[in-house]
Design a protein around this motif. Structure first.
Motif, short mmCIF file in Angstrom:
data_model
loop_
_atom_site.label_atom_id
_atom_site.label_comp_id
_atom_site.label_asym_id
_atom_site.label_seq_id
_atom_site.Cartn_x
_atom_site.Cartn_y
_atom_site.Cartn_z
N GLY A 10 0.79 -1.23 0.00
CA GLY A 10 0.00 0.00 0.00
C GLY A 10 0.82 1.27 0.00
N VAL A 11 2.12 1.19 0.29
CA VAL A 11 2.97 2.38 0.30
C VAL A 11 3.38 2.69 -1.14
CG1 VAL A 11 5.15 3.38 1.07
CG2 VAL A 11 3.81 1.94 2.62
N ARG A 12 3.01 3.87 -1.61
CA ARG A 12 3.33 4.27 -2.97
C ARG A 12 4.75 4.83 -3.03
NH1 ARG A 12 -0.75 3.99 -6.24
NH2 ARG A 12 0.30 5.28 -7.79
N PRO A 13 5.42 4.65 -4.18
CA PRO A 13 6.77 5.23 -4.32
C PRO A 13 6.72 6.74 -4.09
CG PRO A 13 6.30 3.72 -6.12
CD PRO A 13 5.01 3.92 -5.38
N ASP A 14 7.65 7.23 -3.33
CA ASP A 14 7.71 8.64 -2.97
C ASP A 14 9.13 9.13 -3.21
OD1 ASP A 14 8.39 10.76 -0.69
OD2 ASP A 14 6.23 10.89 -1.09
N SER A 15 9.28 10.38 -3.61
CA SER A 15 10.61 10.89 -3.93
C SER A 15 11.58 10.74 -2.76
CB SER A 15 10.51 12.36 -4.34
OG SER A 15 9.95 13.15 -3.30
N ARG A 16 11.06 10.80 -1.53
CA ARG A 16 11.94 10.66 -0.36
C ARG A 16 12.40 9.22 -0.15
NH1 ARG A 16 7.67 13.21 3.67
NH2 ARG A 16 6.44 11.84 2.33
N ASN A 17 11.65 8.27 -0.73
CA ASN A 17 11.99 6.87 -0.50
C ASN A 17 13.16 6.39 -1.36
OD1 ASN A 17 9.76 6.95 1.13
ND2 ASN A 17 8.47 5.64 -0.15
N PHE A 18 13.38 7.05 -2.51
CA PHE A 18 14.41 6.54 -3.43
C PHE A 18 15.82 6.66 -2.86
CE2 PHE A 18 10.76 7.04 -6.17
CZ PHE A 18 10.83 5.91 -6.97
N PRO A 19 16.20 7.79 -2.25
CA PRO A 19 17.53 7.83 -1.64
C PRO A 19 17.70 6.79 -0.53
CG PRO A 19 16.68 10.04 -1.93
CD PRO A 19 15.54 9.11 -2.22
N ARG A 20 16.65 6.58 0.27
CA ARG A 20 16.74 5.56 1.33
C ARG A 20 16.87 4.17 0.72
NH1 ARG A 20 16.15 5.95 6.29
NH2 ARG A 20 15.10 3.95 6.56
N ARG A 21 16.15 3.92 -0.35
CA ARG A 21 16.23 2.63 -1.02
C ARG A 21 17.65 2.35 -1.51
NH1 ARG A 21 14.66 1.75 -6.44
NH2 ARG A 21 15.71 3.74 -6.77
N ASN A 22 18.35 3.39 -1.91
CA ASN A 22 19.70 3.21 -2.47
C ASN A 22 20.68 2.61 -1.47
OD1 ASN A 22 18.74 4.24 -4.86
ND2 ASN A 22 19.62 6.28 -4.57
N ARG A 23 20.47 2.85 -0.17
CA ARG A 23 21.38 2.26 0.82
C ARG A 23 21.26 0.74 0.81
NH1 ARG A 23 16.80 2.29 3.70
NH2 ARG A 23 16.67 1.28 5.74
N LEU A 24 20.08 0.22 0.45
CA LEU A 24 19.90 -1.23 0.39
C LEU A 24 20.54 -1.80 -0.87
CD1 LEU A 24 16.18 -1.55 1.58
CD2 LEU A 24 18.28 -1.57 2.93
N ILE A 25 20.43 -1.06 -1.98
CA ILE A 25 21.07 -1.52 -3.22
C ILE A 25 22.57 -1.65 -3.01
CG2 ILE A 25 21.58 -0.93 -5.62
CD1 ILE A 25 18.85 0.41 -5.79
N SER A 26 23.18 -0.60 -2.46
CA SER A 26 24.63 -0.66 -2.25
C SER A 26 24.98 -1.64 -1.13
CB SER A 26 25.18 0.73 -1.92
OG SER A 26 24.63 1.22 -0.71
N GLY A 27 24.13 -1.70 -0.11
CA GLY A 27 24.42 -2.57 1.02
C GLY A 27 24.36 -4.04 0.69
N MET A 28 23.55 -4.40 -0.29
CA MET A 28 23.40 -5.82 -0.63
C MET A 28 24.54 -6.34 -1.48
SD MET A 28 19.94 -7.66 -2.10
CE MET A 28 19.01 -7.25 -0.63
N GLY A 29 25.29 -5.44 -2.13
CA GLY A 29 26.33 -5.88 -3.05
C GLY A 29 27.72 -5.82 -2.46
N LEU A 30 28.62 -6.62 -3.05
CA LEU A 30 30.04 -6.55 -2.71
C LEU A 30 30.64 -5.26 -3.23
CD1 LEU A 30 30.91 -10.22 -3.71
CD2 LEU A 30 31.07 -9.30 -1.39
N GLY A 31 30.04 -4.71 -4.26
CA GLY A 31 30.49 -3.45 -4.84
C GLY A 31 29.39 -2.90 -5.71
N THR A 32 29.61 -1.70 -6.24
CA THR A 32 28.61 -1.04 -7.06
C THR A 32 29.23 -0.56 -8.36
OG1 THR A 32 27.40 -0.30 -5.10
CG2 THR A 32 26.90 0.82 -7.17
N LEU A 33 28.62 -0.95 -9.48
CA LEU A 33 29.02 -0.50 -10.80
C LEU A 33 28.10 0.63 -11.22
CD1 LEU A 33 30.47 -0.76 -13.58
CD2 LEU A 33 28.81 -2.55 -14.13
N VAL A 34 28.63 1.81 -11.46
CA VAL A 34 27.83 2.97 -11.87
C VAL A 34 28.13 3.28 -13.33
CG1 VAL A 34 27.25 5.37 -11.38
CG2 VAL A 34 27.97 3.86 -9.50
N VAL A 35 27.08 3.30 -14.14
CA VAL A 35 27.22 3.56 -15.58
C VAL A 35 26.67 4.94 -15.89
CG1 VAL A 35 26.63 2.77 -17.89
CG2 VAL A 35 26.99 1.10 -16.07
N GLU A 36 27.54 5.79 -16.38
CA GLU A 36 27.18 7.18 -16.74
C GLU A 36 26.43 7.86 -15.60
OE1 GLU A 36 27.12 7.08 -21.55
OE2 GLU A 36 25.20 6.70 -20.59
#
Length: 229
Positions: free
Chosen positions: A203-229
């Motif tokens: 029921g929680v809709r995507p919100d602009s404030r949620n995306f930066p918080r979500r990013n800590r999980l993306i980086s936290g789950m990986g051994l490293g992060t590949l950033v393209v452009e």
């Protein structure tokens, strides 16, 4: 875990984040007692007045059993940070979510993961490089983690799937709100070769404030992060 229903119910309460969940656990042990506690006990546990009032009020509008039933109807699993399927590396970040919701499968092999992220408007060269590097990683047994966004995220997920590899998408809203909508098919495919994951209840809709918080999980789950452009 029998008390997961109290975790998902408490996860509905505003302002109950990592620190306050830890206080509740330290004081009450099982969260059933925390869910049923009165204001005086909550204060003794270190919960301030406002979040304590919100917790007490939540009991009038939220049923732990109904929360679990809703997840089951939606095909969503929920794990807290003690569950063996909760990603071990996410526990190590500064602000791990008390609860993760997911569709698909989370496997021990996903500890070998790399995040692939980047611009939503890649150049032709960026698209080519993102797909090629992701495919190489997937061919070598690396799980690809990204955010299901337009551009590089979508390219990374598709390249992993097409290579027969595993991929995990971290969302910035509940798992009943696919964003962007054009990735609904991709959202379904990922569940067959990985998982879609969120810290947010249904029921929680995507919100602009949620995306930066979500990013800590993306980086936290990986051994490293590949950033393209």
């Amino acid at each position: 875990m029998d008390d997961i229903k109290y975790w998902v119910a408490l996860n509905r309460v505003p302002q109950l984040g990592t620190v306050r969940f830890r206080r509740l656990e330290a004081y009450f042990g099982g969260l059933e007692d925390a869910w049923n506690a009165g204001p005086r006990e909550l204060k003794a546990a270190g919960i301030e007045d406002r979040p304590a009032r919100e917790l007490v009020a939540a009991r009038g509008r939220t049923s732990p059993d109904d929360e679990v039933a809703s997840l089951e109807r939606s095909g969503v699993s929920a794990v807290n940070w003690h569950h063996p399927e909760y990603p071990a590396r996410v526990k190590e970040i500064a602000d791990p979510p008390p609860v993760l919701y997911y569709k698909g499968t989370l496997l021990p092999s996903d500890e070998r993961a790399v995040a692939v992220v980047g611009t939503r408007s890649p150049t032709a060269y960026g698209r080519e490089v993102a797909a090629a590097l992701t495919a190489d990683l997937a061919h070598n047994g690396i799980t690809i983690v990204s955010g299901l966004a337009r551009g590089v995220d979508g390219i990374a997920h598709r390249a992993a799937l097409e290579s027969g590899g595993r991929t995990i998408a971290l969302l910035a809203g509940g798992l009943d709100n696919v964003y962007p909508r054009e990735h609904t098919g991709l959202f379904q495919q990922i569940q067959q070769q990985g998982a879609v994951v969120s810290e947010y209840p249904l029921g929680v809709r995507p919100d602009s404030r949620n995306f930066p918080r979500r990013n800590r999980l993306i980086s936290g789950m990986g051994l490293g992060t590949l950033v393209v452009e």
